[in-house]
Structures are given as structure tokens and as C-alpha cells.
Scaffold this active site. Structure first.
Site, PDB file in Angstrom:
ATOM      1  N   SER A 285       0.388  -0.868  -0.205  1.00 56.08           N
ATOM      2  CA  SER A 285       0.020   0.208   0.587  1.00 56.08           C
ATOM      3  C   SER A 285       0.902   1.158   0.240  1.00 56.08           C
ATOM      4  CB  SER A 285      -1.173  -0.234   1.661  1.00 56.08           C
ATOM      5  OG  SER A 285      -0.767   0.201   2.575  1.00 56.08           O
ATOM      6  N   LYS A 286      -0.364   1.985   0.137  1.00 58.54           N
ATOM      7  CA  LYS A 286       0.661   3.091  -0.175  1.00 58.54           C
ATOM      8  C   LYS A 286       1.502   3.901   1.060  1.00 58.54           C
ATOM      9  CE  LYS A 286      -1.158   8.639   0.137  1.00 58.54           C
ATOM     10  NZ  LYS A 286       0.240   8.479   1.045  1.00 58.54           N
ATOM     11  N   ARG A 287       1.031   3.480   1.948  1.00 60.66           N
ATOM     12  CA  ARG A 287       1.884   3.369   3.295  1.00 60.66           C
ATOM     13  C   ARG A 287       3.449   3.079   3.602  1.00 60.66           C
ATOM     14  NH1 ARG A 287       1.202   6.126   6.670  1.00 60.66           N
ATOM     15  NH2 ARG A 287      -0.990   7.209   8.015  1.00 60.66           N
TER      16      ARG A 287
END
Length: 529
Positions: A285-287
Site C-alpha cells: 500500500s501507499k503507507r
RNA sequence: GCACCGUUCGUCUAGGGGUUAGGACGUAUCCCUUUCACGGAUAAAACACGGGUUCGAUUCCCGUACGGUGUACCA
């Protein structure tokens, strides 16, 4: 006879494969929704579609799946276009290129879906449902309280407010009065759905586990399920190559093809393994990018609402060829030990059969290594050009000739172009400070003496100042003072770069030039004395 | 919870009924180099577990564990 019968199940995949091998022209689609920047996993899906299409001499289609008006993000479509272009993934048909099946934006095909929804209604494969989202939510809550999961399906549909339970006049009245409604698929109660996935083999699912999915939303837009089936049929898609997250809904799609009478031309399915987090659990994910300091998007993206900026591989200094190579090998392998592939080579070697089933952890180290390989393979001229671009961004001026020399000297020492500027800053400005450890270890009186003589010799040198002349003059200085080179070289490096590493010393001198070299030696002698 | 998919070095993976289980990234050491890299060499490092089937299983079958995905009027 019995022999054949007993072995029949084993042939099932072969039969499917034979059908896949029929001479139906290969047409594949990449179908992102414009809800934000294209994720790197999406890029890989696009890549595999592209490789598969090109390998088969088929057609690569891009379709924008923008049926959710609430999630529309301005700029996302343009971002997708730019990302694919940057990576060298060419489209044959798309909203931007046009094509025989235009429009390629689902929001512009609304009437088409309505037509097929009506067909399903008439054939008894779908029904109107008037339950409000609030009612459904309440239902789910109630079920959850008794530790059950609510499903709108064969078991519950007769207890809901829909065209199956309401009198026909009431249904007609409700629709005429304009109350919101959806159209749901009437999933058959007990049916076994089998299909052959090109990556996973046979998959069997019972229809009882599938609920009555919404086909048309109350805003008149289709859901993904209806839209993708209708469009894939109409656009003559031969193979659906998409992420594994779609595997659970594939049986629903097959049911839809059947209900619409399209089973004979149903595409083949291939569900790709997911890209996983570098550590821990879940999909990338972006995280993860933020947390570990790397990009998970091809291009930098600025959220138009929050203004938040997400880094991109391009801006981080990755060459598109390197990214593509890295991505291609994440989940696919050629079966040989070759690691470096150009796009052409990928096209020539790609096959779905060699795509692995298990999810792949995303390891940025490998991406970095690929970039290094591609930097090394660049011509000096090309690297100089890229360096100049990078310097320009930082408002540092430099001639092409000098950039070329620097490129040559630094090529095998970097993984990214911008590293030239950070790790070899000394090419562009004199050192402000000298590394303390190197000073104590390498700076000495002998060096100081030789360097002073050396600087004088350079000052008097009237011809072109090259690495060779620098070497000769240094040797003369060394001889004059009777000192061994080993005592002086590190000190000279310290004077020139402020530290102890870097490319060939005489190259550094030549690149910095006669005047600058003298200045730096004098400054060091003065400061370190 | 239920459904589906998966599981070979830390990571990406090859392989496949009998192999010294191969490669790459990363890590460590050495060589090359007056430095740093590049390059070369070497090393440590894996078949999730339990049952079958078999002369023999990491490979085939079944379970278990673990992980993933899905379970929206999102895609």
C-alpha cells in the site's frame, strides 16, 4: 471405454487450453478506475497484459472504469495515461486513441448497460430491489448481533422488498414514482461453477456462496460486475488478465456470461498474484512507501484535495526500463537465468504459464539494483544528458563537456543519476569541510610539502591540463621532495573532495580544472596546517 | 465466521518421485584497486507441519497451521 472415462477429469484443463488456443484474435484490456494515482501493482497488471498482447500479435486496450461517480478524482485519468506512456506501454485502443469500440470510458456507455440489465430482467435473471442502504445496513447489524452474516441471496431475497416479493402493480408504481431502486442478479440457488484459470488451473465454486450482487446502482450506473462483463463481450476481449483480488468474483462473472447467453465467447481468465508488503502482512500500500521511504507509484502524485504529495519512481530517479524489468520479474520468470530484459525481450519470452501463483513481496533493493544495471549500460552521452537535467533542477550550471567527463567517471559508482550530485558534490563546489578521521589519518607534513610544490607546478603549466599531465606533474613534485606517492595521494584526495572516496584522483583534478585544483590545494594546506 | 487462492534460502525465484535442491538481490570474507565503486571468488542461508501413496516424497493425495484475497448501490 472405462479407461477413457476414468481419466477424463485430468483432461479438463487440456480441453480448456485447446479452446484458448483457437485462433480467436487476442484482445486484452487494462481497466483501471480513475480514483487516484495508478498503483505499482496496477502497472504490473498493465505490463503483463501488454506483454501478452504483443507476444500474441494481439490488441492492447485501455478502458476507464469510472462507474463510481463518488470516487472520481480529477487528474487521475491523465496520470494513468502519462504513467503508461512513461513506461513504454503502448495502447492500441483507448479513450485517448479511440478505436472501433469507442467510447472507452464506462461513464459514457451508460445506455449500453441499461439495455443489458433490461435483458436480464426480462429473462428472469435479475430483479428490481427497493431496499434502502439504511435498511440493508440495519439488516447486517442485526445478523451480526446474532453472530451471522447477512447475505442478499436465494435464502433471504424472498423476505426483502423487491420485484420478486412485491405485486407487479406495486413495483410499477414504485418505479413510476421515482423511488430509488437497484437491479440485482438472481444468483441460481444450487449450481456448480467451474472454470479454468490460465494461472491457477481449475477453480470450482458453488453458486450458493455468491450473493445477489447489485448490477445497476440507484444512480443508474452499472457496478463493476455488470459493466466489465458487458464491455468485455462487446469489445471482444479474449483474455481477462487481472489481479487476484478479482478471483472470488470471477464465478459471478461467469454466471453473468451464461445468463446473457455469451458463454461461447467468454474470455479466458488469468488471475495474477498480488504484490505484498516488504514486511509483515497484506498487500502493498501507499503507507509502505511512506514508511520505508520508497515510491509505490510510477509518477509523483499530488492529491488535488489535500495537496499531499506521493513520491514516484520517475522522480526518485528510476529509469523506466529498469522499473519495467524489475516489475516483470516480480511474479514471472523466464525459466532461464537471464535477469536483464529489454521490453522487446520481455515480449519475446513472456507467457502466462510462467507466472507464479503466490504473492510476491515488494523488495525495493532489487529495484535499485536493476536501476544500477541500466545506468551502467547507458552511454556516457546519455548519462551526461540526464545529469545535466538533474543539475538544472538544482540550479547548478555545468557544460556538456564537463558533464560527459563526470558521467564517465561516476557511471559505475551510482545507482541513480542524482547520486552523482550528492556523492560527488566536489565536482561542482570546493569542499567546505574536511572529514576529521581522514585528516588525522592521511594528512601529514610530507604531503603538505609535496602538494605545495605540486600546486606551483600546476600554476606554471601553460598547456592543456589533463589527467596525464596532472599525473606527470605530481610525479615530478614527489621526486623533488623524495616522498612516496602513498603518503600524498590520500591527502590530495582529501584536499580535492574533503573526504576519502570517489573516482580516479587524476580524473578529478582534470575535471575540476587547473585553477580550481590549485585553489583547493592551497586552501587545504592553509586550513589543515 | 464463510468462500476462494496460496506456502522452496531474509527477499525474488528455478526445479521436480532418487539432485551436492540451481540462480539473482541482500549480507559476510577475500582478490583486484594507493581510496570508493565496478568486476571476480568464496561463505552462511530454504523445500511450513502431520498423515498417507511409494522401494523412495521437497515434488503426488488428504488434513492442519500460517498467510492472502473476497464477502459494499468500490473497483
Amino acid at each position: 471405454m472405462s479407461y477413457l472415462w476414468v481419466h477424463l477429469p485430468n483432461f479438463a484443463p487440456c480441453f480448456s487450453y485447446l479452446r484458448y488456443m483457437t485462433d480467436r484474435p487476442v484482445r486484452v484490456r487494462f481497466a483501471p478506475s480513475p480514483t487516484g494515482p495508478l498503483h505499482i501493482g496496477g502497472m504490473r497488471t498493465a505490463l503483463y497484459n501488454y506483454l501478452f498482447a504483443r507476444r500474441a500479435g494481439g490488441t492492447m486496450i485501455l478502458r476507464i472504469e469510472d462507474t463510481d461517480q463518488n470516487r472520481f478524482v480529477p487528474g487521475a485519468e491523465e496520470y494513468i495515461r502519462e504513467s503508461l506512456a512513461w513506461c513504454g506501454i503502448q495502447l492500441d485502443e483507448s479513450p485517448w486513441h479511440g478505436g472501433p469500440h469507442a467510447p472507452y470510458r464506462q461513464s459514457e456507455r451508460k445506455a449500453v448497460y441499461e439495455q443489458y440489465a433490461q435483458q436480464l430482467l426480462h429473462s428472469g435473471h435479475a430483479y428490481y430491489a427497493f431496499d434502502t442502504p439504511e435498511e440493508l445496513e440495519a439488516m447486517r447489524e442485526r445478523f451480526k448481533a446474532s453472530k451471522n452474516e447477512f447475505q442478499y441471496n436465494a435464502a433471504s431475497r424472498m423476505h426483502m422488498r423487491n420485484s420478486l416479493t412485491l405485486p407487479a402493480e406495486e413495483v410499477a408504481r414504485l418505479i413510476a414514482s421515482g423511488v430509488p431502486y437497484v437491479i440485482r442478479f438472481k444468483t441460481p440457488l444450487k449450481e456448480e461453477i467451474r472454470f479454468y484459470d490460465l494461472i491457477r488451473g481449475n477453480v470450482v465454486v458453488q453458486s450458493a456462496t455468491i450473493d445477489d450482487k447489485v448490477l445497476m446502482k440507484s444512480d443508474g450506473m452499472p457496478t463493476y460486475h455488470l459493466a466489465n462483463v458487458v464491455d468485455d463481450y462487446l469489445m471482444n476481449i479474449s483474455h481477462v488478465i487481472r489481479g487476484e483480488e478479482w478471483l472470488p468474483s470471477a464465478p459471478l462473472h461467469i454466471l453473468l456470461y451464461r445468463a446473457l447467453g455469451w458463454e461461447a465467447t467468454m474470455p479466458q481468465f488469468a488471475h495474477l498474484p498480488l504484490l505484498l508488503k516488504p514486511e509483515g502482512e497484506g498487500k502493498l500500500s501507499k503507507r509502505d512507501g511512506d514508511k520505508h521511504g520508497f515510491a509505490v507509484f510510477p509518477l509523483q502524485w499530488k492529491n488535488p484535495e489535500t495537496g499531499e504529495v506521493s513520491r514516484g519512481f520517475r522522480e526518485d530517479g528510476y529509469l523506466p526500463e529498469a522499473l519495467i524489468n524489475f516489475l516483470a520479474l516480480l511474479g514471472w520468470n523466464p525459466g532461464t537465468e537471464q535477469e536483464i530484459f529489454s521490453m522487446e525481450q520481455l515480449i519475446a519470452s513472456f507467457s502466462l504459464e510462467r507466472v507464479s501463483k503466490a504473492g510476491a513481496r515488494f523488495d525495493i533493493h532489487k529495484a535499485k539494483w536493476y536501476n544500477q544495471q541500466y545506468i551502467k549500460a547507458l552511454s556516457d552521452e546519455k548519462l551526461a544528458e540526464l545529469l545535466l537535467q538533474e543539475l538544472d533542477k538544482q540550479a547548478i550550471s555545468c557544460s556538456f563537456e564537463k558533464a560527459l567527463l563526470i558521467a564517465r567517471a561516476m557511471k559505475e559508482r551510482i545507482s541513480f543519476v542524482h547520486e552523482i550530485i550528492t556523492t560527488a558534490k566536489f565536482f561542482f563546489e570546493a569542499p567546505h569541510t574536511y572529514d576529521a578521521e581522514t585528516v588525522t589519518k592521511k594528512w601529514n607534513k610530507d604531503a603538505e610539502k609535496v602538494l605545495t610544490i605540486f600546486a606551483e607546478k600546476i600554476e606554471h603549466w601553460q598547456e592543456e591540463f589533463t589527467a596525464t599531465t596532472a599525473k606527470n606533474l605530481l610525479n615530478e613534485a614527489l621526486a623533488a621532495a623524495g616522498v612516496k606517492p602513498g603518503l600524498v595521494m590520500p591527502a590530495l584526495r582529501l584536499a580535492m573532495t574533503g573526504s576519502s572516496g570517489g573516482p580516479d584522483l587524476m580524473d578529478i583534478l582534470a575535471i575540476c580544472g587547473k585553477d580550481e585544483t590549485v585553489r583547493r590545494i592551497q586552501a587545504a594546506v592553509k586550513q589543515l596546517a
